[in-house]
Design a protein around this motif. Structure first.
Motif, PDB file in Angstrom:
ATOM      1  N   VAL A  86       0.816  -1.183   0.030  1.00 53.92           N
ATOM      2  CA  VAL A  86      -0.179  -0.090  -0.065  1.00 53.92           C
ATOM      3  C   VAL A  86       0.782   1.355   0.156  1.00 53.92           C
ATOM      4  N   GLN A  87       0.543   2.251  -0.614  1.00 50.32           N
ATOM      5  CA  GLN A  87       1.181   3.669  -0.401  1.00 50.32           C
ATOM      6  C   GLN A  87       0.877   4.343   0.811  1.00 50.32           C
ATOM      7  N   ALA A  88       2.124   4.973   1.159  1.00 50.11           N
ATOM      8  CA  ALA A  88       1.982   5.966   2.325  1.00 50.11           C
ATOM      9  C   ALA A  88       0.583   6.642   2.325  1.00 50.11           C
ATOM     10  N   GLY A  89      -0.007   6.923   3.476  1.00 49.29           N
ATOM     11  CA  GLY A  89      -1.031   7.503   3.712  1.00 49.29           C
ATOM     12  C   GLY A  89      -2.444   6.493   3.378  1.00 49.29           C
ATOM     13  N   ASP A 122       2.944   3.614  21.260  1.00 44.07           N
ATOM     14  CA  ASP A 122       2.973   5.071  20.911  1.00 44.07           C
ATOM     15  C   ASP A 122       3.023   5.270  19.357  1.00 44.07           C
ATOM     16  N   SER A 123       3.719   4.409  18.688  1.00 49.92           N
ATOM     17  CA  SER A 123       3.945   4.644  17.283  1.00 49.92           C
ATOM     18  C   SER A 123       2.605   4.531  16.307  1.00 49.92           C
ATOM     19  N   GLU A 147       7.522   3.383   7.516  1.00 52.29           N
ATOM     20  CA  GLU A 147       8.049   2.442   8.830  1.00 52.29           C
ATOM     21  C   GLU A 147       7.074   1.626   9.503  1.00 52.29           C
ATOM     22  N   ASP A 148       5.750   1.407   8.884  1.00 57.65           N
ATOM     23  CA  ASP A 148       4.993   0.302   9.358  1.00 57.65           C
ATOM     24  C   ASP A 148       5.213  -0.952   8.479  1.00 57.65           C
ATOM     25  N   THR A 149       6.253  -0.876   7.616  1.00 59.25           N
ATOM     26  CA  THR A 149       6.604  -2.032   6.994  1.00 59.25           C
ATOM     27  C   THR A 149       7.261  -3.201   7.707  1.00 59.25           C
ATOM     28  N   ALA A 150       6.431  -4.372   7.670  1.00 61.63           N
ATOM     29  CA  ALA A 150       6.929  -5.353   8.535  1.00 61.63           C
ATOM     30  C   ALA A 150       6.027  -6.539   8.409  1.00 61.63           C
ATOM     31  N   VAL A 157       3.250  -6.582   5.520  1.00 58.64           N
ATOM     32  CA  VAL A 157       2.746  -5.135   5.301  1.00 58.64           C
ATOM     33  C   VAL A 157       3.792  -4.573   4.576  1.00 58.64           C
ATOM     34  N   THR A 158       3.742  -4.068   3.439  1.00 55.03           N
ATOM     35  CA  THR A 158       4.677  -3.036   2.878  1.00 55.03           C
ATOM     36  C   THR A 158       4.119  -1.834   2.427  1.00 55.03           C
ATOM     37  N   VAL A 159       4.833  -0.749   2.808  1.00 53.49           N
ATOM     38  CA  VAL A 159       4.210   0.591   2.617  1.00 53.49           C
ATOM     39  C   VAL A 159       5.441   1.296   1.797  1.00 53.49           C
ATOM     40  N   SER A 160       4.876   1.755   0.684  1.00 51.36           N
ATOM     41  CA  SER A 160       5.813   2.633  -0.344  1.00 51.36           C
ATOM     42  C   SER A 160       5.475   3.826   0.004  1.00 51.36           C
ATOM     43  N   SER A 161       6.776   4.759  -0.356  1.00 48.60           N
ATOM     44  CA  SER A 161       6.561   6.051   0.026  1.00 48.60           C
ATOM     45  C   SER A 161       6.139   6.779  -1.109  1.00 48.60           C
TER      46      SER A 161
END
Length: 120
Positions: free
Chosen positions: A12-15, A62-63, A89-92, A116-120
């Motif tokens: 998924v894209q960032a946001g 917190d994150s 940074e949620d990629t994991a 989960v992979t988050v692209s910038s």
């Protein structure tokens, strides 16, 4: 014995948003503590969110506070992690876990994880 199977991960894209599911079989988990954890490449596994259903207590790292929400559907024996406003940074790999004692102190059962992979 409890079996946990995660699903819903992806790219998924960032946001953007994703909803992870954790289907439990073997026993109903209405009184269990259920948690979500994640592990990024080269890092240790970290806590994300947990809920003690018997006392209505929820905790978030917190994150992820304000962005992630843990919930469940008793009829489907499934726990969810709604993830909004995702960041790279949620990629994991995300794992769900169950603590039959309901305290959230020791998670005895773990799923296999979903990426989960988050692209910038």
């Amino acid at each position: 014995q409890v079996q946990l199977v995660e699903s819903g991960g992806g790219l998924v894209q960032a946001g953007g948003s994703l909803r992870l599911s954790c289907a439990a079989s073997g026993r109903t988990f209405s009184t269990y503590a259920m948690g979500w954890f994640r592990q990024a490449p080269g890092k240790e596994r970290e806590f994300v969110a947990a809920r003690r259903w018997s006392v209505g207590s929820t905790k978030y790292a917190d994150s992820v506070k304000g962005r992630f929400t843990i919930s469940k559907d008793n009829a489907k024996n499934t726990v969810y992690l709604q993830m909004n406003s995702l960041k790279p940074e949620d990629t994991a790999v995300y794992y769900c876990a169950a603590d039959p004692s309901g305290t959230g102190a020791v998670y005895n059962y773990w799923g296999q994880g979903t990426q989960v992979t988050v692209s910038s």
